[in-house]
Design a protein around this motif. Structure first.
Motif, PDB file in Angstrom:
ATOM      1  N   GLN A 181      -9.518  13.105 -10.302  1.00 27.78           N
ATOM      2  CA  GLN A 181      -8.553  13.066 -11.396  1.00 27.78           C
ATOM      3  C   GLN A 181      -7.393  12.149 -11.024  1.00 27.78           C
ATOM      4  O   GLN A 181      -7.198  11.821  -9.868  1.00 27.78           O
ATOM      5  CB  GLN A 181      -8.021  14.470 -11.695  1.00 27.78           C
ATOM      6  CG  GLN A 181      -9.086  15.344 -12.324  1.00 27.78           C
ATOM      7  CD  GLN A 181      -8.580  16.732 -12.592  1.00 27.78           C
ATOM      8  OE1 GLN A 181      -7.416  16.919 -12.901  1.00 27.78           O
ATOM      9  NE2 GLN A 181      -9.462  17.698 -12.475  1.00 27.78           N
ATOM     10  N   GLY A 182      -6.627  11.775 -12.060  1.00 31.36           N
ATOM     11  CA  GLY A 182      -5.507  10.876 -11.817  1.00 31.36           C
ATOM     12  C   GLY A 182      -4.235  11.397 -12.458  1.00 31.36           C
ATOM     13  O   GLY A 182      -4.252  12.371 -13.218  1.00 31.36           O
ATOM     14  N   THR A 183      -3.127  10.765 -12.100  1.00 30.97           N
ATOM     15  CA  THR A 183      -1.857  11.143 -12.701  1.00 30.97           C
ATOM     16  C   THR A 183      -0.968   9.917 -12.757  1.00 30.97           C
ATOM     17  O   THR A 183      -1.121   8.981 -11.965  1.00 30.97           O
ATOM     18  CB  THR A 183      -1.148  12.246 -11.896  1.00 30.97           C
ATOM     19  OG1 THR A 183       0.075  12.565 -12.554  1.00 30.97           O
ATOM     20  CG2 THR A 183      -0.828  11.788 -10.485  1.00 30.97           C
ATOM     21  N   SER A 184      -0.040   9.924 -13.711  1.00 33.19           N
ATOM     22  CA  SER A 184       0.936   8.843 -13.740  1.00 33.19           C
ATOM     23  C   SER A 184       2.350   9.402 -13.623  1.00 33.19           C
ATOM     24  O   SER A 184       3.321   8.718 -13.841  1.00 33.19           O
ATOM     25  CB  SER A 184       0.786   8.029 -15.015  1.00 33.19           C
ATOM     26  OG  SER A 184       0.920   8.883 -16.117  1.00 33.19           O
TER      27      SER A 184
ATOM     28  N   ASP B  33       8.064   9.170 -14.029  1.00 34.32           N
ATOM     29  CA  ASP B  33       6.954   8.316 -14.433  1.00 34.32           C
ATOM     30  C   ASP B  33       6.711   7.231 -13.397  1.00 34.32           C
ATOM     31  O   ASP B  33       7.647   6.582 -12.957  1.00 34.32           O
ATOM     32  CB  ASP B  33       7.310   7.631 -15.769  1.00 34.32           C
ATOM     33  CG  ASP B  33       6.408   8.142 -16.859  1.00 34.32           C
ATOM     34  OD1 ASP B  33       5.187   8.201 -16.603  1.00 34.32           O
ATOM     35  OD2 ASP B  33       6.926   8.486 -17.941  1.00 34.32           O
ATOM     36  N   LEU B  34       5.441   7.047 -13.025  1.00 32.33           N
ATOM     37  CA  LEU B  34       5.133   5.989 -12.069  1.00 32.33           C
ATOM     38  C   LEU B  34       5.044   4.628 -12.749  1.00 32.33           C
ATOM     39  O   LEU B  34       5.341   3.606 -12.158  1.00 32.33           O
ATOM     40  CB  LEU B  34       3.788   6.275 -11.394  1.00 32.33           C
ATOM     41  CG  LEU B  34       3.738   7.360 -10.338  1.00 32.33           C
ATOM     42  CD1 LEU B  34       2.290   7.688 -10.004  1.00 32.33           C
ATOM     43  CD2 LEU B  34       4.452   6.901  -9.081  1.00 32.33           C
ATOM     44  N   GLY B  35       4.613   4.638 -13.998  1.00 30.28           N
ATOM     45  CA  GLY B  35       4.381   3.363 -14.687  1.00 30.28           C
ATOM     46  C   GLY B  35       2.976   2.846 -14.446  1.00 30.28           C
ATOM     47  O   GLY B  35       2.612   1.768 -14.895  1.00 30.28           O
TER      48      GLY B  35
ATOM     49  N   SER C 295      -7.242  10.796   2.044  1.00 28.53           N
ATOM     50  CA  SER C 295      -7.522  10.684   0.614  1.00 28.53           C
ATOM     51  C   SER C 295      -7.877   9.252   0.297  1.00 28.53           C
ATOM     52  O   SER C 295      -7.286   8.328   0.834  1.00 28.53           O
ATOM     53  CB  SER C 295      -6.281  11.033  -0.225  1.00 28.53           C
ATOM     54  OG  SER C 295      -5.795  12.283   0.102  1.00 28.53           O
ATOM     55  N   THR C 296      -8.839   9.096  -0.597  1.00 27.40           N
ATOM     56  CA  THR C 296      -9.119   7.769  -1.128  1.00 27.40           C
ATOM     57  C   THR C 296      -8.423   7.685  -2.469  1.00 27.40           C
ATOM     58  O   THR C 296      -8.708   8.471  -3.369  1.00 27.40           O
ATOM     59  CB  THR C 296     -10.630   7.566  -1.294  1.00 27.40           C
ATOM     60  OG1 THR C 296     -11.251   7.890  -0.052  1.00 27.40           O
ATOM     61  CG2 THR C 296     -10.957   6.152  -1.698  1.00 27.40           C
ATOM     62  N   LEU C 297      -7.489   6.773  -2.559  1.00 24.96           N
ATOM     63  CA  LEU C 297      -6.709   6.652  -3.789  1.00 24.96           C
ATOM     64  C   LEU C 297      -7.045   5.344  -4.481  1.00 24.96           C
ATOM     65  O   LEU C 297      -7.239   4.315  -3.833  1.00 24.96           O
ATOM     66  CB  LEU C 297      -5.210   6.670  -3.489  1.00 24.96           C
ATOM     67  CG  LEU C 297      -4.630   7.897  -2.804  1.00 24.96           C
ATOM     68  CD1 LEU C 297      -3.121   7.752  -2.672  1.00 24.96           C
ATOM     69  CD2 LEU C 297      -4.953   9.171  -3.571  1.00 24.96           C
ATOM     70  N   THR C 298      -7.085   5.396  -5.814  1.00 26.28           N
ATOM     71  CA  THR C 298      -7.254   4.176  -6.588  1.00 26.28           C
ATOM     72  C   THR C 298      -6.061   4.040  -7.509  1.00 26.28           C
ATOM     73  O   THR C 298      -5.647   5.010  -8.155  1.00 26.28           O
ATOM     74  CB  THR C 298      -8.547   4.223  -7.408  1.00 26.28           C
ATOM     75  OG1 THR C 298      -9.640   4.239  -6.498  1.00 26.28           O
ATOM     76  CG2 THR C 298      -8.679   3.018  -8.325  1.00 26.28           C
ATOM     77  N   ILE C 299      -5.487   2.851  -7.550  1.00 23.17           N
ATOM     78  CA  ILE C 299      -4.364   2.583  -8.439  1.00 23.17           C
ATOM     79  C   ILE C 299      -4.919   1.932  -9.704  1.00 23.17           C
ATOM     80  O   ILE C 299      -5.685   0.964  -9.636  1.00 23.17           O
ATOM     81  CB  ILE C 299      -3.365   1.608  -7.779  1.00 23.17           C
ATOM     82  CG1 ILE C 299      -2.872   2.160  -6.446  1.00 23.17           C
ATOM     83  CG2 ILE C 299      -2.228   1.288  -8.740  1.00 23.17           C
ATOM     84  CD1 ILE C 299      -1.886   3.252  -6.539  1.00 23.17           C
TER      85      ILE C 299
END
Ligand code: HEM
Lengths: 438, 283
Positions: free
Chosen positions: A194-197, A209-211, A234-238
């Motif tokens: 899952q993702g978040t901003s 807010d990250l933008g 963690s593997t993170l994707t932007i």
């Protein structure tokens, strides 16, 4: 006007510096004894209502950010600034002074000085350039009444070391101020896949807010044999504007920065769900899904049903799962799988590569601190300044070559602003060079 | 032979060198002085071997890390740095008497590390936050600073003893007459404090950089950080008092001793009396 002068003089004094530094040291102790940043109730319970009230008035629960502590830091800064402005021009003047404007009498009266009577032949053999080279200096010279005056020096800029140290403190304060005004800090828990901003601010009850969006593709923990955690990763994707711009692994001590925001691995949470990937070994078709404990799922294209019927846990962490898979009407297959490991599961008419992993949420600390580089530059300047102030010294050597007919002589003089002992050794070495002429 | 044996031996060899140095002061025997130096250098080599062995043992256990990660290891490293620093001073200033005051600090540290029940001697794996090269630079820089402050304190005690003994009772047996002159002591006190100050500064900075790489906050006012800053302020004040107000001699010797009390509290007291991020150090 005289009032301003008074205030100025007040801030030039080193007494004030000593007073402020002592005050900072002593008041800092308070915050190491009384816990900081707790709730009002905590202090009332711990110290009684009256004392707690008194503490609130003095901002003790948050003393390092209280008006009076910041005031002390402010006084220190003004003190440093004014003191340096007052003194620095004099130091600059010493650095750039014309050292050839010295009289022969002055040289003879220096703390380190000596005079030699030299024969004419020896005087001609004497090579001032080579002489100054033994001291590691290049010399300048000037014709004087009855001969030549030579001068060489080393480390004149070491005199600025102290000012570099003082400046560095102001630079660090500037960086810290920028960080506290423009910086953001907070944290967020992102479940895998899952993702978040947005994230939660640690200082205000609101989200920031990250933008852009940050997604957690995968979280893994490794353990030592004794059960202690070895690494969190963690593997993170932007995802910026709908485009996946980068994917990176982060670990404790190795964060990821994007557009000024830095993501730090800080905690995690284990779920009772599993991430299952199944690959049909023939068709290479793959399905990845989140599977709750003891629930069944269907993979219609392959006519497959599967689930996790049992699991072994160690605290919050599942080490093995019992995986159930049924393909059409063929008999169901049951097998134990280690967490986060692949295994081929074979049914009567097909085989599948199965990978089961406990699902986690990664706990991220998020910070944006545009001042941190300024602070680091300040730290670098401080170390450089301390090195210059303590280990280097400004050494000056004068040599007067008096060729007058009355009797040629050499007059050697030298001074240093620090480390007299080492300078004395250098001076002796130079004396020996002249001694050897005779 | 394992590292515990070697480090255990070091405790006793350092004790013996301390006694040798005391003998140098009491009996005024230059021969003993030479033996003391050689013996101490030898003990230091044993300790170095012990530390290296412990390092390699941690790799054999599959959890390899430099032996600088818990209270036990840091106390051992402290005494190692202290002896190295002392030997350098002995060579540089050509005086053996300081050993009678400085080496006992290393003995106390080693004895505490070996015999105290508060601290565990096992080699433990590192939790993720401690797996950082900044950890090594942080510990090394801090402890070089702490060790030189310890030497400064030892010199401070010597200074007070020497200045307290009356020069008029002209008994040559008076051991304090064998101490270096007050001027020399004063100058070495200053040098060691200055040296310690640079390393403490570097230690605070490397700690801040590490915290920033692990948590995103370079300074969080946790008790250990704050105490290191208090100690830093203390020595900054001492340097200014000397440099700009002309203090020297007795007051500076006293400040060198009090400064080391502050160091001890930063290093040791905070772990046991206050709580905070660095509480891992108490393990
Ligand atoms: C935490 C704060 C400070 C630090 C770390 C610091 C550091 C230093 C250092 C390392 C020296 C050189 C001492 C030596 O060579 O033995 C020095 C000298 C000095 N400091 Fe500071 N200082 C601080 C604050 C201040 C303040 C607030 C003042 C304001 C008056 C001040 C005034 C001076 C002066 C006048 C000197 C002598 C400079 C000279 O050689 O002309 N310092 N300081």
């Amino acid at each position: 006007m005289t009032n301003l002068k008074h205030i100025w003089n007040f801030f030039t004094s080193v007494k004030l510096a000593i007073f402020t530094l002592c005050s900072l040291a002593i008041t800092s102790i308070i915050g190491t004894i009384i816990p900081q940043g707790e709730s009002a109730g905590f202090y009332a319970k711990q110290y009684g209502i009256k004392a707690a009230h008194f503490m609130q008035i003095l901002d003790i629960p948050d003393m390092y950010y209280s008006w009076w502590f910041l005031l002390l830091l402010f006084i220190l800064s003004i003190n440093l600034l004014v003191c340096s402005i007052e003194r620095f021009p004099r130091v600059w003047a010493i650095i750039h002074t014309d050292n050839l404007k010295v009289t022969t009498e002055r040289i003879a009266k220096m703390a380190n000085s000596r005079e030699w009577q030299v024969s004419v032949a020896d005087m001609e053999a004497f090579n001032p350039v080579a002489f100054f080279k033994t001291a590691g200096m290049t010399s300048s010279s000037k014709a004087i009444d009855n001969g030549t005056l030579y001068f060489g020096q080393k480390g004149k800029y070491s005199r600025t070391g102290v000012y570099l140290v003082h400046l560095s403190i102001l630079v660090i304060f500037a960086g810290a101020t920028i960080g506290s005004q423009l910086g953001l800090k907070g944290s967020v828990m992102i479940p895998e896949m899952q993702g978040t901003s947005k994230f939660f601010s640690s200082s205000q009850p609101e989200t920031i807010d990250l933008g852009f969006e940050v997604r957690c593709d995968k979280f893994i923990i490794e353990f030592y044999d004794n059960g202690m955690p070895k690494e969190y990763q963690s593997t993170l994707t932007i995802i910026d504007n709908g485009i996946e711009v980068l994917t990176e692994d982060i670990q404790v001590n190795s964060p990821l920065t994007y557009k000024g925001f830095t993501f730090y691995q800080s905690s995690y949470q284990g779920y009772k769900d599993f991430i299952v990937s199944i690959t049909n070994q023939d068709t290479k078709q793959t399905k990845q899904t989140i599977l709750p404990f003891q629930k069944q799922q269907n993979w219609e294209e392959n006519d497959v049903r599967f689930g996790i019927v049992n699991a072994e846990a160690l605290g919050q962490r599942f080490t093995r799962t019992k995986f159930w898979l049924k393909n059409g009407d063929t008999p169901a297959v049951l097998t134990w799988l280690d967490d986060n490991e692949s295994r081929i599961v074979t049914t009567a008419n097909n085989s599948y590569n199965v990978h089961v992993k406990q699902m986690y949420a990664t706990g991220l600390q998020i910070a944006k601190d545009p001042g941190v580089w300024i602070v680091y530059i300040g730290c670098g300047l401080m170390l450089l300044g301390l090195y210059m102030a303590f280990f280097l010294s400004h050494r000056r050597i004068w040599l007067c070559q008096d060729t007058s007919a009355a009797g040629p002589r050499l007059i050697l003089g030298g001074s240093t602003n620090k480390n007299q002992l080492a300078f004395k050794q250098l001076f002796t070495k130079l004396e020996n060079v002249i001694d050897k002429l005779n | 032979m394992n590292s515990s044996t070697l480090l255990g031996i070091t405790t006793f060899t350092y004790l013996f060198s301390a006694l040798l140095y005391v003998a140098v002061v009491v009996f005024k025997a230059p021969k003993i002085g030479k033996i003391a130096t050689i013996f101490t250098a030898f003990a230091w080599i044993i300790q170095t071997a012990g530390l290296l062995l412990r390092w390699s043992e941690s790799y054999q256990m599959g959890i390899g890390h430099a032996p600088l990660t818990n209270m036990y290891e840091s106390v051992v490293f402290f005494s190692w740095t202290l002896i190295l620093l002392y030997l350098i001073i002995e060579v540089k200033f050509k005086t053996k008497v300081i050993g009678a005051f400085a080496v006992p600090f290393a003995v106390l540290a080693m004895a505490y590390a070996s015999f105290s029940t508060d601290i565990s001697k096992t080699i433990n794996p590192l939790v993720p936050a401690l797996q950082s090269n900044w950890l090594i630079s942080h510990v090394v820089t801090c402890f070089v600073g702490y060790a030189s402050f310890a030497v400064a304190a030892a010199l401070g005690i010597m200074y007070l003893l020497k200045s307290g003994s009356k020069p008029d009772n002209n008994t040559t047996s008076d051991a304090t007459t064998r101490l270096p002159s007050l001027i020399i002591l004063d100058s070495i006190i200053h040098s060691t404090m200055v040296f310690g100050f640079i390393w403490l500064t570097a230690g605070i900075i490397t700690g801040a950089v590490w915290a920033n790489s692990a948590w995103g906050t370079y300074w969080s006012w946790d008790p250990k950080e704050t105490w290191s800053l208090i100690t830093w302020f203390f020595y900054a004040v001492t340097l200014h008092a000397r440099y700009t107000r002309g203090w020297s001699g007795k007051p500076i010797a006293l400040l060198a001793i009090f400064g080391f009390v502050s160091v001890l509290f930063t290093y040791y007291g905070v772990n046991f009396l206050l709580s905070g991020l660095h509480s891992y150090g108490s393990g």
